[in-house]
Design a protein around this motif. Structure first.
Motif, mmCIF file in Angstrom:
data_model
loop_
_atom_site.group_PDB
_atom_site.id
_atom_site.type_symbol
_atom_site.label_atom_id
_atom_site.label_comp_id
_atom_site.label_asym_id
_atom_site.label_seq_id
_atom_site.Cartn_x
_atom_site.Cartn_y
_atom_site.Cartn_z
ATOM 1 N N ARG A 19 11.051 -16.119 -16.530
ATOM 2 C CA ARG A 19 12.089 -17.127 -16.355
ATOM 3 C C ARG A 19 12.766 -16.890 -15.025
ATOM 4 N NH1 ARG A 19 14.537 -20.776 -19.652
ATOM 5 N NH2 ARG A 19 16.635 -21.487 -19.091
ATOM 6 N N SER A 21 15.570 -17.981 -12.088
ATOM 7 C CA SER A 21 16.888 -18.608 -11.980
ATOM 8 C C SER A 21 17.227 -18.836 -10.515
ATOM 9 C CB SER A 21 17.964 -17.721 -12.614
ATOM 10 O OG SER A 21 17.782 -17.604 -14.001
ATOM 11 N N THR A 78 23.476 -23.438 -12.085
ATOM 12 C CA THR A 78 22.235 -22.676 -12.141
ATOM 13 C C THR A 78 21.054 -23.561 -12.489
ATOM 14 O OG1 THR A 78 23.415 -20.662 -12.789
ATOM 15 C CG2 THR A 78 21.056 -20.743 -13.250
ATOM 16 N N SER A 80 16.942 -23.334 -13.533
ATOM 17 C CA SER A 80 16.012 -22.378 -14.131
ATOM 18 C C SER A 80 14.598 -22.943 -14.169
ATOM 19 C CB SER A 80 16.456 -22.024 -15.556
ATOM 20 O OG SER A 80 17.711 -21.388 -15.556
ATOM 21 N N GLN A 82 11.329 -21.914 -16.630
ATOM 22 C CA GLN A 82 10.632 -21.124 -17.632
ATOM 23 C C GLN A 82 9.141 -21.294 -17.404
ATOM 24 O OE1 GLN A 82 11.821 -19.032 -20.085
ATOM 25 N NE2 GLN A 82 9.670 -18.532 -20.439
#
Length: 119
Positions: A19, A21, A78, A80, A82
């Protein structure tokens, strides 16, 4: 001043997950489309995914669709990514960027995070 700081890259085995960020500052994050791009070894920049700021619609490159999921947290500024079912060809430096798409003359404004997929 726009600042983007990516994190989360690592060495992972094929089939594994990571993951990533991106901490954003210096602009109104909630009003910007955001994207992930990558630079694979000996290749140019490649657009991976975009999430827009209206309804959080998401878009993916064919190479990652179904394996990667982009998301955003506007309260934390933020972005992200995945990444599941990672493949050796996903090895790259990953960058986040403002806006969608990728112009041919784009130069990353951040250092990126290294993802290495290898057994």
């Amino acid at each position: 001043q726009v600042r983007l700081v990516e994190s989360g890259g690592d060495l992972v085995q094929p089939g594994g997950s990571l993951r990533l960020s991106c901490a954003a500052s210096g602009f109104k994050f909630s009003s910007q489309d955001m994207s992930w791009i990558r630079r694979r070894p000996d290749k140019g920049l490649e657009w991976i995914s975009t999430i827009n700021f209206i309804e959080d619609n998401t878009f993916y490159a064919d190479s990652v669709r179904g394996r990667f999921t982009i998301s955003r947290d506007n309260a934390k500024n933020t972005l992200s990514l995945q990444m599941n079912s990672l493949k050796p060809e996903d090895t790259a430096v990953y960058y986040c960027k403002l806006g969608g798409g990728l112009r041919a003359d784009y130069v990353p404004v951040s250092t990126g995070t290294q993802v290495t997929v290898s057994s």
